[in-house]
Design a protein around this motif. Structure first.
Motif, PDB file in Angstrom:
ATOM      1  N   SER A  74      -0.997  -2.286   8.505  1.00  0.00           N
ATOM      2  CA  SER A  74      -0.511  -1.389   7.640  1.00  0.00           C
ATOM      3  C   SER A  74       0.599  -2.071   7.019  1.00  0.00           C
ATOM      4  CB  SER A  74      -0.122   0.269   8.187  1.00  0.00           C
ATOM      5  OG  SER A  74       0.690  -0.136   9.332  1.00  0.00           O
ATOM      6  N   ALA A  75       1.380  -2.766   7.684  1.00  0.00           N
ATOM      7  CA  ALA A  75       2.598  -3.484   7.259  1.00  0.00           C
ATOM      8  C   ALA A  75       2.275  -4.397   6.192  1.00  0.00           C
ATOM      9  CB  ALA A  75       3.591  -3.852   8.198  1.00  0.00           C
ATOM     10  N   PHE A  79      -0.478  -4.586   4.448  1.00  0.00           N
ATOM     11  CA  PHE A  79      -1.252  -3.975   2.982  1.00  0.00           C
ATOM     12  C   PHE A  79       0.088  -3.498   2.423  1.00  0.00           C
ATOM     13  CE2 PHE A  79      -2.514  -0.123   0.966  1.00  0.00           C
ATOM     14  CZ  PHE A  79      -3.698  -0.830   0.174  1.00  0.00           C
ATOM     15  N   VAL A  80       1.239  -2.883   2.904  1.00  0.00           N
ATOM     16  CA  VAL A  80       2.386  -2.598   1.972  1.00  0.00           C
ATOM     17  C   VAL A  80       2.878  -3.893   1.451  1.00  0.00           C
ATOM     18  CG1 VAL A  80       4.559  -1.373   2.025  1.00  0.00           C
ATOM     19  CG2 VAL A  80       2.590  -0.536   3.080  1.00  0.00           C
ATOM     20  N   PHE A  81       3.130  -4.782   2.146  1.00  0.00           N
ATOM     21  CA  PHE A  81       3.638  -6.098   1.776  1.00  0.00           C
ATOM     22  C   PHE A  81       2.697  -6.600   0.626  1.00  0.00           C
ATOM     23  CE2 PHE A  81       4.061 -10.663   1.729  1.00  0.00           C
ATOM     24  CZ  PHE A  81       5.029 -10.880   1.608  1.00  0.00           C
ATOM     25  N   LEU A 139       0.848  -5.114  -1.402  1.00  0.00           N
ATOM     26  CA  LEU A 139       0.987  -4.341  -2.769  1.00  0.00           C
ATOM     27  C   LEU A 139       2.315  -4.733  -3.450  1.00  0.00           C
ATOM     28  CD1 LEU A 139      -0.404  -0.910  -1.580  1.00  0.00           C
ATOM     29  CD2 LEU A 139      -1.321  -2.438  -3.217  1.00  0.00           C
ATOM     30  N   VAL A 140       3.367  -4.929  -2.651  1.00  0.00           N
ATOM     31  CA  VAL A 140       4.664  -5.005  -3.270  1.00  0.00           C
ATOM     32  C   VAL A 140       4.593  -6.504  -3.764  1.00  0.00           C
ATOM     33  CG1 VAL A 140       7.013  -5.412  -2.592  1.00  0.00           C
ATOM     34  CG2 VAL A 140       6.085  -3.562  -1.690  1.00  0.00           C
TER      35      VAL A 140
END
Length: 165
Positions: free
Chosen positions: A94-95, A97-99, A101-102
């Motif tokens: 999850s981390a 994935f967020v990274f 996207l950013v």
């Protein structure tokens, strides 16, 4: 670290070759004009090819995300760092994935900024302005993004691998 860099280059070339091979095969089997029409008429085929390339690129990114930190700080071999990085990234998907996207948004913003800088470069060349000034401006523009990626990778490495005292 040198071996890690060479392996990362080889993996990037491998992902590019696999993605390029898929595109070349579609064009070769159908001809250039028919390939464009085929991909437009069959969006699921286009989506499949895109997802296959993204899956390979994501797996390579997962294997290399923590690898430099593991080699430089964690005293791990280049070969072992791939598996450790991949497993750690998978555990913290999850981390990651967020990274991702950013990072995608940051690269998109940088791409737009570079296009604008290229247009400015063309304008500056018309005014006989030194190119070196614009190259320095582009480097200054990209420096915060490079620093952000480096700091976030190190921070994630520290949170996952280093024991807090």
């Amino acid at each position: 670290l040198l071996l890690l860099g060479a392996l990362q280059l080889l993996m990037a070339l491998g992902v590019g070759v696999v993605a390029g091979f898929g595109a070349v095969m579609v064009v070769r089997l159908n001809g250039p004009m028919q390939a464009a029409s085929l991909l437009a008429d069959h969006p699921l085929l286009s989506l499949f090819l895109l997802l296959a390339a993204l899956t390979l690129a994501m797996a390579a990114s997962m294997a290399f995300w923590f690898a430099p930190c593991l080699v430089a700080i964690g005293d791990t071999t280049a070969w072992a760092s791939f598996g450790i990085s991949f497993r750690s990234t998978l555990r913290n998907w999850s981390a990651f994935f967020v990274f991702a996207l950013v990072a995608f948004v940051a690269v998109l913003v940088a791409g737009v900024a570079l296009v604008l800088a290229g247009m400015l470069l063309q304008f500056a060349l018309a005014l006989n302005m030194p190119q070196v000034l614009l190259q320095i401006a582009i480097l200054v523009l990209l420096s915060p993004i490079i620093a952000l990626f480096t700091l976030t990778t190190y921070t994630a490495y520290r949170d996952i691998f280093l024991i807090r005292s």
